[in-house]
Motif scaffolding. Structure first.
Motif, PDB file in Angstrom:
ATOM      1  N   VAL A 188       0.953  -1.377   0.177  1.00  0.00           N
ATOM      2  CA  VAL A 188       0.123   0.065   0.029  1.00  0.00           C
ATOM      3  C   VAL A 188       1.033   1.234  -0.046  1.00  0.00           C
ATOM      4  CG1 VAL A 188      -2.020  -1.106   1.168  1.00  0.00           C
ATOM      5  CG2 VAL A 188      -0.205  -0.031   2.491  1.00  0.00           C
ATOM      6  N   GLY A 189       0.376   2.319  -0.025  1.00  0.00           N
ATOM      7  CA  GLY A 189       1.007   3.736  -0.184  1.00  0.00           C
ATOM      8  C   GLY A 189       0.880   4.584  -1.355  1.00  0.00           C
ATOM      9  N   THR A 190       1.516   5.521  -1.387  1.00  0.00           N
ATOM     10  CA  THR A 190       1.527   6.501  -2.685  1.00  0.00           C
ATOM     11  C   THR A 190       2.614   6.588  -3.539  1.00  0.00           C
ATOM     12  OG1 THR A 190      -0.165   7.839  -1.315  1.00  0.00           O
ATOM     13  CG2 THR A 190       0.785   8.667  -3.331  1.00  0.00           C
ATOM     14  N   TYR A 191       2.785   6.163  -4.794  1.00  0.00           N
ATOM     15  CA  TYR A 191       3.819   6.307  -5.620  1.00  0.00           C
ATOM     16  C   TYR A 191       4.591   7.530  -5.364  1.00  0.00           C
ATOM     17  CZ  TYR A 191       6.944   6.010  -9.482  1.00  0.00           C
ATOM     18  OH  TYR A 191       8.231   5.905 -10.427  1.00  0.00           O
ATOM     19  N   GLY A 192       5.962   7.458  -5.455  1.00  0.00           N
ATOM     20  CA  GLY A 192       6.704   8.797  -5.233  1.00  0.00           C
ATOM     21  C   GLY A 192       7.148   8.880  -3.710  1.00  0.00           C
ATOM     22  N   TYR A 193       6.072   8.499  -2.652  1.00  0.00           N
ATOM     23  CA  TYR A 193       6.538   8.770  -1.343  1.00  0.00           C
ATOM     24  C   TYR A 193       6.858   7.368  -0.857  1.00  0.00           C
ATOM     25  CZ  TYR A 193       4.220  13.392  -2.112  1.00  0.00           C
ATOM     26  OH  TYR A 193       3.907  14.540  -2.350  1.00  0.00           O
ATOM     27  N   MET A 194       6.691   6.258  -1.552  1.00  0.00           N
ATOM     28  CA  MET A 194       6.831   4.932  -1.134  1.00  0.00           C
ATOM     29  C   MET A 194       8.295   4.746  -0.992  1.00  0.00           C
ATOM     30  SD  MET A 194       3.804   2.952  -2.736  1.00  0.00           S
ATOM     31  CE  MET A 194       4.649   1.396  -2.559  1.00  0.00           C
ATOM     32  N   PRO A 195       9.097   4.243  -0.143  1.00  0.00           N
ATOM     33  CA  PRO A 195      10.514   3.958  -0.205  1.00  0.00           C
ATOM     34  C   PRO A 195      10.688   2.615  -0.848  1.00  0.00           C
ATOM     35  CG  PRO A 195       9.572   3.116   1.867  1.00  0.00           C
ATOM     36  CD  PRO A 195       8.534   3.799   1.293  1.00  0.00           C
ATOM     37  N   PRO A 196      11.886   2.287  -1.510  1.00  0.00           N
ATOM     38  CA  PRO A 196      11.869   1.128  -2.241  1.00  0.00           C
ATOM     39  C   PRO A 196      11.241  -0.206  -1.715  1.00  0.00           C
ATOM     40  CG  PRO A 196      13.947   2.440  -2.258  1.00  0.00           C
ATOM     41  CD  PRO A 196      13.170   2.976  -1.432  1.00  0.00           C
ATOM     42  N   GLU A 197      11.783  -0.544  -0.623  1.00  0.00           N
ATOM     43  CA  GLU A 197      11.287  -1.721   0.138  1.00  0.00           C
ATOM     44  C   GLU A 197       9.981  -1.856   0.108  1.00  0.00           C
ATOM     45  OE1 GLU A 197      11.669   0.964   3.591  1.00  0.00           O
ATOM     46  OE2 GLU A 197      12.630   0.357   2.044  1.00  0.00           O
ATOM     47  N   GLN A 198       8.929  -0.866   0.182  1.00  0.00           N
ATOM     48  CA  GLN A 198       7.415  -0.853   0.231  1.00  0.00           C
ATOM     49  C   GLN A 198       6.952  -1.501  -1.091  1.00  0.00           C
ATOM     50  OE1 GLN A 198       5.890   2.286   2.353  1.00  0.00           O
ATOM     51  NE2 GLN A 198       3.983   2.127   1.677  1.00  0.00           N
ATOM     52  N   PHE A 199       7.542  -1.323  -2.346  1.00  0.00           N
ATOM     53  CA  PHE A 199       7.202  -1.873  -3.296  1.00  0.00           C
ATOM     54  C   PHE A 199       7.085  -3.542  -3.313  1.00  0.00           C
ATOM     55  CE2 PHE A 199       8.307   2.341  -4.788  1.00  0.00           C
ATOM     56  CZ  PHE A 199       7.328   2.731  -5.521  1.00  0.00           C
ATOM     57  N   GLY A 200       8.443  -3.982  -2.553  1.00  0.00           N
ATOM     58  CA  GLY A 200       8.185  -5.579  -2.289  1.00  0.00           C
ATOM     59  C   GLY A 200       7.255  -5.810  -1.312  1.00  0.00           C
ATOM     60  N   ASP A 208       8.229   4.894   7.113  1.00  0.00           N
ATOM     61  CA  ASP A 208       7.725   6.204   7.655  1.00  0.00           C
ATOM     62  C   ASP A 208       8.822   7.194   7.303  1.00  0.00           C
ATOM     63  OD1 ASP A 208       5.223   5.001   7.602  1.00  0.00           O
ATOM     64  OD2 ASP A 208       5.320   5.166  10.112  1.00  0.00           O
ATOM     65  N   LEU A 209       9.901   7.045   7.984  1.00  0.00           N
ATOM     66  CA  LEU A 209      10.943   8.089   7.763  1.00  0.00           C
ATOM     67  C   LEU A 209      11.276   8.399   6.445  1.00  0.00           C
ATOM     68  CD1 LEU A 209      13.297   6.997  10.745  1.00  0.00           C
ATOM     69  CD2 LEU A 209      11.503   8.624  10.813  1.00  0.00           C
ATOM     70  N   TYR A 210      11.374   7.610   5.501  1.00  0.00           N
ATOM     71  CA  TYR A 210      11.559   7.784   4.248  1.00  0.00           C
ATOM     72  C   TYR A 210      10.478   8.679   3.292  1.00  0.00           C
ATOM     73  CZ  TYR A 210      12.511   6.970  -0.825  1.00  0.00           C
ATOM     74  OH  TYR A 210      12.840   7.355  -2.077  1.00  0.00           O
ATOM     75  N   SER A 211       9.254   8.317   3.891  1.00  0.00           N
ATOM     76  CA  SER A 211       8.094   9.240   3.296  1.00  0.00           C
ATOM     77  C   SER A 211       8.293  10.372   3.861  1.00  0.00           C
ATOM     78  CB  SER A 211       6.858   8.518   3.577  1.00  0.00           C
ATOM     79  OG  SER A 211       6.646   7.027   3.161  1.00  0.00           O
ATOM     80  N   LEU A 212       8.564  10.580   5.471  1.00  0.00           N
ATOM     81  CA  LEU A 212       8.579  11.871   5.668  1.00  0.00           C
ATOM     82  C   LEU A 212       9.793  12.765   5.215  1.00  0.00           C
ATOM     83  CD1 LEU A 212       7.898  14.072   7.980  1.00  0.00           C
ATOM     84  CD2 LEU A 212       9.597  12.864   9.497  1.00  0.00           C
ATOM     85  N   GLY A 213      10.922  12.060   4.851  1.00  0.00           N
ATOM     86  CA  GLY A 213      11.846  12.929   4.064  1.00  0.00           C
ATOM     87  C   GLY A 213      11.545  13.552   2.731  1.00  0.00           C
ATOM     88  N   ILE A 254      16.100   9.778   3.332  1.00  0.00           N
ATOM     89  CA  ILE A 254      16.000   9.014   2.191  1.00  0.00           C
ATOM     90  C   ILE A 254      16.750   8.180   1.536  1.00  0.00           C
ATOM     91  CG2 ILE A 254      14.188  11.036   1.548  1.00  0.00           C
ATOM     92  CD1 ILE A 254      16.376  12.040  -0.472  1.00  0.00           C
ATOM     93  N   GLU A 255      17.727   7.610   2.256  1.00  0.00           N
ATOM     94  CA  GLU A 255      18.666   6.442   1.861  1.00  0.00           C
ATOM     95  C   GLU A 255      17.691   5.414   1.317  1.00  0.00           C
ATOM     96  OE1 GLU A 255      21.710   6.201   1.610  1.00  0.00           O
ATOM     97  OE2 GLU A 255      22.580   7.805   2.518  1.00  0.00           O
ATOM     98  N   PRO A 256      17.974   4.666   0.192  1.00  0.00           N
ATOM     99  CA  PRO A 256      17.569   3.706  -0.309  1.00  0.00           C
ATOM    100  C   PRO A 256      17.476   2.417   0.469  1.00  0.00           C
ATOM    101  CG  PRO A 256      19.047   4.851  -1.900  1.00  0.00           C
ATOM    102  CD  PRO A 256      19.135   5.356  -0.694  1.00  0.00           C
ATOM    103  N   SER A 257      18.411   2.271   1.267  1.00  0.00           N
ATOM    104  CA  SER A 257      18.437   0.927   1.958  1.00  0.00           C
ATOM    105  C   SER A 257      17.762   1.385   3.410  1.00  0.00           C
ATOM    106  CB  SER A 257      19.695   0.409   2.258  1.00  0.00           C
ATOM    107  OG  SER A 257      19.964  -0.497   3.258  1.00  0.00           O
ATOM    108  N   PRO A 258      16.836   0.562   4.104  1.00  0.00           N
ATOM    109  CA  PRO A 258      16.420   1.076   5.336  1.00  0.00           C
ATOM    110  C   PRO A 258      17.656   0.865   6.597  1.00  0.00           C
ATOM    111  CG  PRO A 258      14.970  -0.622   4.165  1.00  0.00           C
ATOM    112  CD  PRO A 258      16.277  -0.387   3.425  1.00  0.00           C
ATOM    113  N   ASP A 259      18.519   0.024   6.112  1.00  0.00           N
ATOM    114  CA  ASP A 259      19.765  -0.123   7.410  1.00  0.00           C
ATOM    115  C   ASP A 259      20.421   1.368   7.439  1.00  0.00           C
ATOM    116  OD1 ASP A 259      18.839  -2.522   7.888  1.00  0.00           O
ATOM    117  OD2 ASP A 259      20.013  -3.488   6.648  1.00  0.00           O
ATOM    118  N   GLU A 260      20.305   1.995   6.069  1.00  0.00           N
ATOM    119  CA  GLU A 260      21.297   3.203   6.236  1.00  0.00           C
ATOM    120  C   GLU A 260      20.456   4.563   6.826  1.00  0.00           C
ATOM    121  OE1 GLU A 260      24.370   3.395   5.313  1.00  0.00           O
ATOM    122  OE2 GLU A 260      24.543   1.181   4.872  1.00  0.00           O
TER     123      GLU A 260
END
Length: 466
Positions: A188-200, A208-213, A254-260
């Motif tokens: 779920v989510g909105t394209y553009g605000y979703m982090p890469p892992e959410q597409f999977g 949530d921090l990615y979307s906030l950024g 907005i780092e692509p990897s959640p671990d970063e």
């Protein structure tokens, strides 16, 4: 929803209590209304899920989850759960969630109206939203919003022009993160605000921090995230008007990897309030054969560059040779000119006897004078930094003068800048840039010195590329 079904909702209060006033918005299979609670005599929001031809069981699952989540949350910046209804009208069947009404516009509406946000305002918005996320993520199990974007953030207007109250709404995509699972599997989510892992289909609090950024970047640039340049999964945005430390913080979110990304909303807030608490220190050894002298204590740092003057020792030697030749020429001229010999008389004979000694003395005196002049005109350049100010100090054999470069707290970043054949270090402050070591540093010296300054000042360090 058909026109007849829509009009049926306005004919009589729902559950004999909620009088529909107007529509606030709609999605496929969903409708949101502003209503009036006849019992409490306040306005409320009713979110309606229709059991029509577009209905899917997944929609009902998310809708019920939103209702249960709101019922369990109690935060002043989150809508309050009020009621849950079964709608069973002749032409309209579904379920409805009743929640408190917030009289405020969304950030998206503010942007459409032409409002712009300064860095200070965006930082205040970020702090308020992070406080909400800290509350959500500290629930047991953690609550992940999964759809943070400008249209889901409300900002009240104020009469004095100050920043209003922030609210986070629309928990229709919310997910409870089970502690044993660690991730979710619903896309779920909105394209553009979703982090890469959410597409999977996987989300964590870092999502949530990615979307906030991305949301904050939208507020600053005015560009929708789909309009930003993207390389791989990394977004790039223009940030010439922003402080480098704040840009660094946004890039972290907005780092692509959640671990970063930040480990938690709490850590993100702590670093936003104290940017220097996050930075990783890089230690580089001073290059061999470098003549730079660096002295540092917790209260002061002093960098001394190699001596630089108007003359160099090859020129000193050349002047000595010229003086020797000149003296020998005068000596020879006196001896070979009869008129000068007659005029000099006995003095010429004495000069002839001690001519070689005189020449040597003159050469030595010349060398000493030139060396002294070199010493006087040469200067050593010191970069001196204490906890209050940054200064450039020039010292010669006779004089010393100091140029203040500004307050230490105004320094935002250290840059390593390449020149034609050498490098320089640039100290970037709030309103000015100061160069140090221009034409005197190798790349290795510039990198070592820049990181020493970066570590002592506790500011970011970046190397510019040609």
């Amino acid at each position: 929803m058909t026109t007849s079904a829509f009009s049926e909702l306005f004919q009589s209060p729902l559950a004999g209590r909620y009088a529909i006033e107007r529509s606030l918005g709609k999605q496929v299979g969903r409708q949101t209304f502003l209503a009036y609670d006849l019992q409490s005599q306040v306005q409320v929001v009713i979110k309606l899920l229709l059991l029509g031809k577009d209905f899917q069981w997944q929609d009902l699952k998310l809708f019920e989850r939103e209702a249960k989540t709101l019922q369990s949350l109690h935060h002043p910046a989150i809508p309050r759960y009020l009621d849950y209804l079964d709608i069973n009208l002749p032409r309209c069947k579904g379920v409805a969630l009743v929640q408190s009404y917030i009289d405020a516009q969304s950030l998206e509406a503010h942007l459409r109206a032409g409002r712009t946000f300064s860095q200070a305002e965006v930082q205040n918005l970020a702090k308020a939203l992070l406080e909400i996320l800290i509350y959500l993520h500290q629930q047991s199990p953690p609550v992940i919003h999964r759809d943070i974007k400008p249209s889901n953030i409300l900002l009240t207007d104020t009469s004095d022009g100050s920043m209003g109250q922030i609210y986070l709404v629309d928990f229709g995509s919310v997910q409870h993160l089970a502690a044993k699972q660690g991730t979710t599997i619903t896309v779920v989510g909105t394209y553009g605000y979703m982090p890469p892992e959410q597409f999977g289909g996987h989300t964590t609090p870092a999502s949530d921090l990615y979307s906030l950024g991305v949301t904050l970047i939208y507020l600053i640039t005015g560009q929708h995230p789909t309009e930003l340049e993207q390389q791989g999964f990394r977004l790039h945005f223009q940030h010439s008007s922003l402080a480098p430390i704040f840009v660094d913080w946004l890039k972290w979110l907005i780092e692509p990897s959640p671990d970063e990304r930040p480990a938690s909303a709490k850590e993100a807030l702590q670093v936003l309030e104290n940017p220097r608490s996050r930075r990783k220190r890089v230690t580089i050894q001073q290059p061999k054969h470098s003549k730079i002298v660096l002295n540092k204590t917790p209260e002061c740092l002093d960098v001394r560059l190699p001596q630089k003057g108007m003359f160099r020792w090859p020129i000193v030697v050349l002047l000595g040779v010229v003086s020797f030749i000149g003296t020998r020429w005068i000596h020879t001229t006196i001896r070979s000119t009869p008129a000068l010999a007659d005029y000099a008389g006995k003095g010429l004979y004495l000069y002839t006897k001690i001519g070689s000694i005189t020449t040597l003395v003159v050469v030595l005196i010349t060398l000493l004078l030139v060396a002294l002049l070199y010493k006087c005109l040469s200067s050593r350049v010191h970069l001196r930094i204490n906890r209050k100010q940054v200064s450039l100090v020039r010292k010669s054999f006779i004089f010393e003068w100091q140029e203040s470069w500004g307050a230490t707290q105004s320094v935002e970043q250290i840059l390593i800048c390449p020149l034609l054949r050498t490098y320089e270090v640039v100290i970037q402050a709030e309103s000015r840039e100061y160069t140090f070591g221009k034409g005197l540093l190798t790349r290795a010296e510039a990198r070592w010195l820049a990181h020493e300054l970066s570590n002592w000042l506790d500011v970011p360090c970046e190397e510019w590329k040609n």
